[in-house]
Motif scaffolding. Structure first.
Motif, mmCIF file in Angstrom:
data_model
loop_
_atom_site.group_PDB
_atom_site.id
_atom_site.type_symbol
_atom_site.label_atom_id
_atom_site.label_comp_id
_atom_site.label_asym_id
_atom_site.label_seq_id
_atom_site.Cartn_x
_atom_site.Cartn_y
_atom_site.Cartn_z
ATOM 1 N N ASP A 95 0.828 -1.207 0.000
ATOM 2 C CA ASP A 95 0.000 0.000 0.000
ATOM 3 C C ASP A 95 0.862 1.257 0.000
ATOM 4 O O ASP A 95 0.540 2.255 -0.656
ATOM 5 N N ALA A 96 1.948 1.207 0.752
ATOM 6 C CA ALA A 96 2.761 2.401 0.963
ATOM 7 C C ALA A 96 3.521 2.835 -0.277
ATOM 8 O O ALA A 96 3.594 4.033 -0.583
ATOM 9 N N ALA A 143 4.656 7.184 -3.979
ATOM 10 C CA ALA A 143 4.956 7.657 -5.335
ATOM 11 C C ALA A 143 3.951 8.709 -5.779
ATOM 12 O O ALA A 143 4.324 9.726 -6.391
ATOM 13 N N GLN A 144 2.673 8.497 -5.463
ATOM 14 C CA GLN A 144 1.639 9.469 -5.834
ATOM 15 C C GLN A 144 1.780 10.780 -5.078
ATOM 16 O O GLN A 144 1.283 11.822 -5.533
ATOM 17 N N CYS A 145 2.440 10.736 -3.930
ATOM 18 C CA CYS A 145 2.589 11.920 -3.083
ATOM 19 C C CYS A 145 4.028 12.423 -3.048
ATOM 20 O O CYS A 145 4.399 13.176 -2.140
ATOM 21 N N ALA A 146 4.819 12.031 -4.029
ATOM 22 C CA ALA A 146 6.242 12.360 -4.015
ATOM 23 C C ALA A 146 6.510 13.853 -4.076
ATOM 24 O O ALA A 146 7.592 14.312 -3.680
ATOM 25 N N THR A 166 7.405 13.406 5.551
ATOM 26 C CA THR A 166 8.339 12.435 6.112
ATOM 27 C C THR A 166 7.559 11.135 6.285
ATOM 28 O O THR A 166 6.514 11.114 6.941
ATOM 29 N N TRP A 167 8.078 10.052 5.702
ATOM 30 C CA TRP A 167 7.384 8.768 5.706
ATOM 31 C C TRP A 167 7.986 7.837 6.756
ATOM 32 O O TRP A 167 9.191 7.615 6.797
ATOM 33 N N TYR A 201 11.360 5.014 -0.166
ATOM 34 C CA TYR A 201 10.511 6.128 0.259
ATOM 35 C C TYR A 201 10.567 6.412 1.760
ATOM 36 O O TYR A 201 10.320 7.534 2.186
ATOM 37 N N ALA A 202 10.889 5.423 2.587
ATOM 38 C CA ALA A 202 10.830 5.613 4.041
ATOM 39 C C ALA A 202 12.006 6.438 4.549
ATOM 40 O O ALA A 202 13.145 6.237 4.129
#
Length: 252
Positions: A75-76, A81-84, A89-90, A107-108
């Motif tokens: 899911d993440a 990617a859609q919120c790049a 901060t992930w 991404y994390a």
């Protein structure tokens, strides 16, 4: 999937829902900090966006949210990617399989669920190959581990007596940064049903880790139902989902 498809609400109505949820949680955090004699700035809110669409993450960002968490890479990864383009901060907070680490490190910024040396090695290898900045890691502590019998179910994580060894391993591994410790209130054992006592125990463990690694200041504890007890015990980060986003159907 659009926000309207997922919630049945127009985006403007969903934005109002999220604004109200954030305001209520912020009030709780402020009150808990005041009761504990801590400044509001001592506690960061991480909004757990698991099972909610990227459209909600975008709306949260428009409301000033900067830290979000996910617990499943499947899911993440697409959501990140859609919120790049957003200044987020992930945090990865779920149990992490070694075959997922190459995706997660793309991404994390922080992984809260480091619970074994093999995972440390896998994360370091993935970070090296990704040629990215050091990855922040927290040791996940299983506060019920000492009381569990063989084969018994409980929270993920390492037993309290194993925390420092794993912290040392993370701190000594290139590409990783030891940020601190994380826990979830236990389901079994003498601390079950007593989040205040559980988070006090985590605070003791965190103090021991900081004595060896002064920069490991993060204490990730507390969710929608027990954030006040976590803040009273010294949590620096609370992970809140339902109280902000509401109870909704799962994705997929």
């Amino acid at each position: 999937m659009t926000n309207q498809q997922f919630t049945g609400l127009p985006a403007a109505d969903r934005l109002a829902e999220l604004r109200a949820g954030l305001a209520a949680v912020e009030h709780r955090i402020e009150a808990a900090c005041a009761a504990a004699g801590r400044p509001r700035s001592a506690v960061a809110l991480i909004v757990v966006t698991k099972t909610y669409p990227a459209s909600d993450t975008r709306l949260l960002a428009s409301l000033g949210v900067r830290e979000v968490a996910e617990n499943r890479d499947q899911d993440a990864a697409p959501k990140a990617a859609q919120c790049a383009d957003l200044p987020l901060t992930w945090h990865f907070v779920g149990q992490l399989q070694t075959n997922k680490v190459r995706s997660v490190v793309r991404y994390a910024h922080h992984v809260h669920s480091v619970d074994r040396e093999r995972l440390v090695t896998a994360l370091a290898d993935a970070v090296s190959k990704a040629e990215r900045p050091p990855l922040g890691c927290l040791v996940q502590v299983a506060l019920d581990a000492e009381q569990r019998g063989e084969g018994a179910q409980g929270r993920a994580g390492v037993a309290p007596e194993q925390v420092l060894a794993l912290a040392d391993k993370i701190a000594g591994t290139p590409g990783l940064r030891l940020d601190g410790v994380m826990t979830v209130a236990p389901l079994s054992g003498p601390l079950a049903g007593d989040p205040a006592a559980a988070f006090e125990r985590l605070a003791e463990i965190a103090t021991g880790v900081r004595a060896a690694h002064p920069a490991a200041t993060m204490v990730s504890a507390g969710m929608s139902n027990d954030l006040e007890q976590a803040i009273a015990a010294g949590a620096t980060h609370v992970r809140v989902g339902t109280a902000v986003l509401g109870a909704r159907s799962r994705l997929g």
